[in-house]
Design an enzyme around this catalytic site. Structure first.
Site, short mmCIF file in Angstrom:
data_model
loop_
_atom_site.label_atom_id
_atom_site.label_comp_id
_atom_site.label_asym_id
_atom_site.label_seq_id
_atom_site.Cartn_x
_atom_site.Cartn_y
_atom_site.Cartn_z
N GLU A 89 22.87 19.12 43.03
CA GLU A 89 22.49 18.07 43.74
C GLU A 89 22.98 16.86 43.63
O GLU A 89 23.28 15.86 44.58
CB GLU A 89 20.84 17.77 43.46
CG GLU A 89 19.86 19.12 44.03
CD GLU A 89 19.62 20.10 43.08
OE1 GLU A 89 20.14 20.20 41.99
OE2 GLU A 89 18.83 20.97 43.64
N HIS B 147 7.32 20.14 40.98
CA HIS B 147 7.66 20.52 42.43
C HIS B 147 6.48 20.08 43.37
O HIS B 147 6.01 20.66 44.25
CB HIS B 147 7.80 22.33 42.52
CG HIS B 147 9.06 22.72 41.90
ND1 HIS B 147 9.17 22.93 40.77
CD2 HIS B 147 10.09 23.30 42.50
CE1 HIS B 147 10.18 23.42 40.28
NE2 HIS B 147 11.02 23.66 41.50
#
Lengths: 323, 325
Positions: free
Chosen positions: B60, B129
């Site tokens: 990322e 998450h």
């Protein structure tokens, strides 16, 4: 010789190396007098890397560099006056004084930036190469970064993708032996960082970073390879940081014994010797005198240039809800 | 009009923009062969090929940094970051790269890049998450932040984001992907960035929300209606730049404000909204602005625990009543 610089190119490289050195020395003198603002990160002794690497590229290729990038700015063809004006925060600087010496950018010359986050130039050049590949351009990107930046996580991520996708990017690892004030062997378990290229399926080679011609040849070959679609190359240019981390560095950690052989192999001295054999000592002396005059003129003009005025809603400024 | 799921609307926006402009490309984890974890890019690799719909390694930090400079050099990247919880990995690229160079280089470069991601809780994905980190990205000047609640807005705003000259963080919600709604037909129906929408008209209290919290706010309005309270629900749609005019208009009418955000309370998006309302609408307020947001803690996994911490219609209705008391 394949990919060797022409005599004219060698003259231009020598000129730009002397411009860079002179720029650093004059800046150093100003810094001593307290006339510079913020830190200045000098690249004395590393001129061959930035200048010769840029000389091996085309004008429309993109280059990124670090907080220590004056040799890359000069190498990519930025004017000395514009660089000095930016360093002194003037309206006539490349970024009208908004960037300063670490964050200078000039799209026209393909200089897409100094970057003061260590390691940030590596994905930056990789992203440009991704764009070039998608647009099917006959162009390459290059990043000049240090051995300190080679230890960042983002270096691994970017090189992995560059190798994976065969992106047209050249990684010039300017190994000046120091990350901040700490020697490279205290930061890395391997002496030659070029060995890491194997992990990304790209060629990794070592060049003498104080030999402008060697740097030029390596980068020219890497550029050819990238343009052919064969992907990235890692070039480790071994050199030495002569003047410490920045003008705020109090020193005391680089011994004279350590420095002496590098000063003996000063890149400008080596270049002058080689060039004298080709064009004669008088021509070399004339090139050097012209370079010094150029820098003196740049300081004289830039320092009498106006300062910018602040406009919160300048056209390029970030939007603001309170407009 | 065509009825579509939110994920399908996003998919249509991506397809249309890629057809319209060959410089638009997608990259991210699982987006190509698999079609995206939430199937937003389903079928696009088959249509546009590997070069423009690119599966990536799990990287990322570099992906976001690469999107910034790809955008500077002629393409329009749309990067998918699988979970908003991973945004901290993208932060250097957003804070130190994407947000600065247009200004520092005096307009020499545009940075037309879209970072799509999804956040939010409610399905047991756990503390890493399920977060909403709206405030983290909204803090950065020079980055636009969009958080649509409906399929129509998802499509129209994504198209606007892709065509924008500035970096846009596009916040989706995992519980919205399967919601359905009418989407206007046509390739050129855009929803402008920076415009809020009144989704329920009312005169007693204004509830400001975005993304999935708009649904909770609408349900809160139904609950309040039973007690004779007419709540107005404003879907902000864009979190930054804020549609201050819409906020002012509504508060001038209701004199009461409840601000809702699924992220943390302290220094959160609801806090910024509250401060902005205080600065601009103080004379119209009859009561302090009420915040409804996540408590300042990690999101727990077990269902009753997770449901206890997430903002919802009941909490919003209670806050509205308190403001009106």
């Amino acid at each position: 010789m394949i990919n060797a610089p022409s005599t004219d190119e060698l003259k231009d490289i020598h000129h730009k190396m002397v411009v860079t050195r002179e720029l650093e020395e004059v800046l150093g003198a100003y810094a001593k007098e307290g006339k510079t603002r913020g830190p200045i990160h000098r690249c004395d002794g590393q001129e061959a890397v930035g200048v010769a690497a840029c000389a091996a590229l085309r004008a429309d290729d993109y280059v990124c560099t670090t907080h220590r990038g004056h040799h890359v700015y000069v190498g990519k063809g930025l004017t000395t006056r514009g660089i000095v004006a930016e360093i002194f925060g003037r309206e006539t600087g490349y970024c009208k004084g908004r960037g300063g010496h670490m964050l200078l950018g000039d799209v026209k010359t393909g200089m897409l930036g100094g970057n003061a986050i260590v390691g940030a130039g590596i994905p930056a050049a990789t992203g440009m190469a991704l764009s070039m590949q998608i647009l099917k351009q006959d162009r390459v990107s290059m990043v000049v970064f240090g051995d300190g930046a080679a230890q960042t996580g983002i270096c691994h991520e970017a090189m992995n993708m560059a190798g994976l996708w065969k992106l047209p990017v050249i990684f010039v690892l300017e190994n000046n032996q120091y990350g901040l004030t700490v020697r490279q062997e205290v930061q890395s378990p391997v002496e030659d960082l070029s060995v890491r290229a194997a992990g990304y399926a790209m060629p990794g080679e070592i060049v003498d970073g104080n030999d402008a011609e060697a740097v030029y040849r390596a980068v020219a070959a890497a550029a050819e390879r990238a343009r052919r679609g064969d992907g990235p190359t890692l070039i480790e240019a071994k050199t030495y940081r002569v003047k410490g981390f920045s003008t705020s560095d109090m020193g005391g950690y680089q011994s004279e014994e350590e420095m002496a052989p590098w000063l003996e192999r000063d890149p400008i001295k080596l270049s002058a010797e080689k060039l004298s054999a080709l064009v004669g000592a008088d021509t070399v002396a004339a090139i050097e005198a012209a370079a010094r005059a150029e820098v003196a003129q740049a300081f004289e003009t830039a320092l009498s240039d106006p300062f910018p005025t602040f406009e919160i809603h300048a056209p390029s400024a970030a939007y603001s809800e309170t407009k | 009009m065509t009825v579509m799921r939110y994920a399908e609307a996003l998919n249509a926006a991506l397809r249309e923009e890629m057809q319209r402009d060959p410089s638009v490309f997608l990259f991210g984890e699982d987006i190509g062969r698999y079609g995206g974890v939430f199937k937003v890019s389903k079928g696009l690799r088959d249509e546009f090929g590997d070069a423009r719909v690119r599966d990536t390694p799990i990287s990322e930090q570099a992906l976001t940094a690469m999107a910034v400079t790809a955008a500077m050099s002629g393409t329009r990247p749309v990067l998918e970051i699988m979970y908003a919880d991973f945004l901290p990995l993208s932060l250097d690229a957003l804070v130190n790269q994407a947000s600065v160079f247009t200004y520092l280089w005096e307009g020499q470069v545009d940075i037309p890049f879209v970072l799509r991601t999804q956040g939010g809780g409610g399905v047991g994905t756990g503390a890493q998450h399920a977060k909403s980190l709206d405030a983290v990205v909204c803090h950065i000047p020079g980055i636009k932040v969009v958080a649509p609640a409906t399929p129509a807005d998802a499509k129209g705003l994504l198209k606007s984001a892709i065509r924008d000259r500035q970096p846009v963080v596009f916040l989706e919600h995992k519980l919205l992907y399967n919601t359905r709604g009418e989407v206007p037909d046509g390739d050129d129906v855009l929803v402008p960035i920076g415009k809020a929408k009144t989704v329920v008209e009312g005169k007693h209290v204004s509830i400001f929300a975005s993304s999935k919290m708009v649904i909770e706010a609408e349900n809160a309005a139904k609950l309040l209606a039973k007690d004779g309270i007419e709540a107005e629900v404003i879907d902000l749609r864009t979190l930054r730049p804020l549609d201050l005019d819409a906020i002012r208009r509504s508060i001038a009418k209701t004199n009461h404000a409840v601000v809702v955000n699924e992220g943390w309370t302290f220094c959160g998006y609801a806090s910024e909204l509250s401060a902005t309302i205080m600065e601009h609408c103080f004379d119209d307020l009859d009561a302090p602005v009420a915040r409804v947001a996540m408590p300042d803690m990690a999101i727990p996994y077990s269902e009753p625990l997770e449901m206890a911490v997430l903002p919802n219609a009941v909490k919003i209705a209670a806050a509205a009543k308190k403001a009106l008391a």
